[in-house]
Scaffold this motif. Structure first.
Motif, short mmCIF file in Angstrom:
data_model
loop_
_atom_site.label_atom_id
_atom_site.label_comp_id
_atom_site.label_asym_id
_atom_site.label_seq_id
_atom_site.Cartn_x
_atom_site.Cartn_y
_atom_site.Cartn_z
N ARG A 347 0.82 -1.20 0.00
CA ARG A 347 0.00 0.00 0.00
C ARG A 347 0.86 1.26 0.00
O ARG A 347 0.62 2.21 -0.76
N LEU A 363 -8.07 5.65 2.75
CA LEU A 363 -9.16 4.70 2.49
C LEU A 363 -8.71 3.25 2.61
O LEU A 363 -9.49 2.38 3.01
N ALA A 364 -7.45 2.97 2.25
CA ALA A 364 -6.89 1.63 2.43
C ALA A 364 -5.93 1.66 3.62
O ALA A 364 -4.74 1.37 3.49
N ASP A 365 -6.48 2.04 4.79
CA ASP A 365 -5.63 2.15 5.97
C ASP A 365 -5.27 0.75 6.49
O ASP A 365 -5.70 -0.27 5.93
N THR A 367 -6.22 -0.93 9.00
CA THR A 367 -7.36 -1.76 9.41
C THR A 367 -8.04 -2.39 8.20
O THR A 367 -8.39 -3.58 8.23
N TYR A 368 -8.21 -1.60 7.15
CA TYR A 368 -8.83 -2.16 5.94
C TYR A 368 -7.96 -3.26 5.33
O TYR A 368 -8.46 -4.30 4.90
N ASP A 371 -8.48 -6.36 7.23
CA ASP A 371 -9.77 -6.98 6.94
C ASP A 371 -9.75 -7.70 5.60
O ASP A 371 -10.31 -8.80 5.46
N LEU A 372 -9.12 -7.09 4.60
CA LEU A 372 -9.05 -7.73 3.28
C LEU A 372 -8.21 -9.00 3.35
O LEU A 372 -8.56 -10.02 2.74
N VAL A 399 -8.67 -2.75 -5.39
CA VAL A 399 -8.85 -1.71 -4.38
C VAL A 399 -8.01 -0.47 -4.66
O VAL A 399 -8.54 0.62 -4.88
N ASP A 410 -15.07 4.27 -2.50
CA ASP A 410 -14.71 3.93 -1.12
C ASP A 410 -14.82 2.42 -1.00
O ASP A 410 -15.92 1.85 -1.14
N ARG A 412 -14.93 0.43 1.37
CA ARG A 412 -15.84 -0.05 2.42
C ARG A 412 -17.30 -0.02 1.97
O ARG A 412 -18.12 -0.79 2.47
N VAL A 444 -15.99 -4.32 7.63
CA VAL A 444 -15.39 -3.00 7.56
C VAL A 444 -16.07 -2.08 8.56
O VAL A 444 -17.13 -2.37 9.06
#
Length: 444
Positions: A347, A363-365, A367-368, A371-372, A399, A410, A412, A444
């Motif tokens: 990222r 947006l692709a922090d 945490t995301y 989750d992915l 993404v 977004d 999420r 998310v």
């Protein structure tokens, strides 16, 4: 992610970033730039660099890399190959397969090696630039020794004979082919020169006229291949390269061939290991990769007791205490956390060259990304260890690309993970057979 990782992403050239990201978008292991992605490999660096130094000093090393599918064997060997290339090595990666490159036919392995030969200056195949550089070096050495222009050809011939004396004991046709190549160039016969060089690289079906002009006969055979490899190492060393790094990838495919071919291949591997350890190939770093089943199962290494003895390594201890100096090296595979760390590295690498860097990072922090990674692992039956390829392909192509290009996207809100059979490898497809991607929710 460490400060060093951030620094690597920020200072990577646009071309290197693009090459890495493009490969991941296709679901492939990048051919270069792997130092930008390396996470968790620092524990191997000291021992492997010491082995590369040994080879550069005229030694030789054999290494066996073991890991399950998806554990990063190809990534690891290409990463190590890049380190070797930066140290002045030539490199070659050979995919072992039953039909294209059977291991029990070393003449085919040698041919693939020359086809895939690369240096820091030349992509595959770098055989011709290497040979041309060798003749240039011989000419420079002859002139430095006091040869005049009229004497140059004879003095180069004397140097050629002297430096290939040991090689000629096993493969006299190697030196003959080099002479034939140089002679054809001297007369301006490019077609013959190219044909002779192809024969030197192990290519079959070279025109008989070209072979006659060089004084060689027939095609390269299994035993001649070892002599030609010895000759190639000599040419590389004298043309300014510190050694040759060779990977024989996917050796575990031997388990699926006929028993007679498998036995011949295992014996050929045993022979290669013995030749490396005997000192016949100074300047060679030879690596094979395979799964634990290949090393430990009765259809693999254990089928040939002498080979099993040579590769025996203790893996009963905690992987943290694995000895990277041992003949066999274990890649533990990815955990959820190491997969997330890799995703965050990608990222940040992507954001460093993105048009909308701030949106990509926010947006692709972290945490995301986590989750992915969890969702992709779930889609593969919870087998996180084989998820990296698909995870990175989804992260980049589904993404990050969309965040960078569409201002109102977004992930999420607008993205739901889907996994279709057509985008999976055979191993991934077997794992996902009992799990429907539609049942995997991306929290998310």
């Amino acid at each position: 992610m460490s400060t060093a990782d951030v620094s690597r992403s920020a200072h990577a050239s646009a071309a290197r970033r693009r090459a890495v990201i493009d490969a991941l978008r296709r679901g492939a292991v990048p051919e270069s730039g792997l130092d930008l992605l390396a996470t968790g490999l620092d524990r191997f660096e000291s021992a492997l660099d010491a082995e590369l130094d040994t080879v550069a000093s005229g030694g030789s090393v054999f290494k066996a890399v073991r890991g399950e599918y998806g554990s990063g064997k190809t990534f690891f060997t290409r990463w190590l190959g890049e380190r070797a290339k930066r140290l002045g090595f030539a490199v070659a990666e050979v995919q072992i397969s039953e039909t294209e490159t059977p291991l029990h036919k070393l003449e085919t392995v040698y041919r693939r090696l020359t086809e895939r030969l690369a240096t820091a200056s030349f992509p595959p195949s770098a055989l011709r630039p290497v040979v041309d550089a060798w003749f240039y070096a011989l000419e420079e050495d002859a002139l430095a020794a006091g040869a005049t222009e009229d004497e140059l050809a004879d003095e180069v011939e004397k140097l050629l004979t002297a430096r290939l004396a040991e090689v000629s004991r096993h493969a006299p046709s190697f030196a003959a082919a080099l002479r034939g190549y140089r002679s054809a160039l001297a007369t301006g016969d490019e077609a013959t020169a190219a044909a002779v060089l192809a024969w030197l690289g192990g290519q079959p079906h070279v025109a008989a006229a070209a072979r006659r002009s060089a004084g060689v006969r027939g095609d390269l055979d299994h035993f001649g291949a070892l002599g030609f490899l010895q000759g190639l190492l000599t040419v590389l060393r004298d043309s300014g390269h510190r050694g040759l790094f060779v990977v024989l990838d996917e050796v575990e495919t031997l388990q699926r061939v006929r028993s007679d071919a498998r036995d011949k291949a295992l014996n050929a591997l045993r022979q290669l290991i013995d030749e490396v350890h005997s000192g016949r190939f100074p300047g060679l770093y030879l690596v094979i990769t395979g799964t634990p089943a290949f090393y430990d199962g009765q259809q693999g290494v254990q089928r040939l007791a002498p080979l099993a003895q040579r590769l025996a390594t203790d893996f009963t201890t905690d992987p943290r205490f694995d000895n990277p100096r041992a003949v066999q090296l274990r890649l533990p595979g990815f955990t959820h956390q190491s997969l997330v760390d890799l995703g965050v590295t990608i990222r940040d690498l992507y954001a460093a060259g993105a048009d909308s860097a701030d949106r990509v990072s926010s947006l692709a922090d972290d945490t995301y990304v986590a989750d992915l990674a969890r969702a992709v692992g779930g889609a593969l039956g919870g087998k996180t260890g084989v998820a990296p390829r698909l995870f990175l392909k989804k992260l980049v192509g589904d993404v990050l690309d969309r965040i960078d290009q569409f201002v109102d996207f977004d992930p999420r809100q607008h993205y739901r993970l889907t996994v279709t059979s057509s985008e999976l490898t055979d191993v991934e497809r077997n794992l996902v057979a009992s799990v429907s991607a539609d049942d995997i929710e991306l929290d998310v």
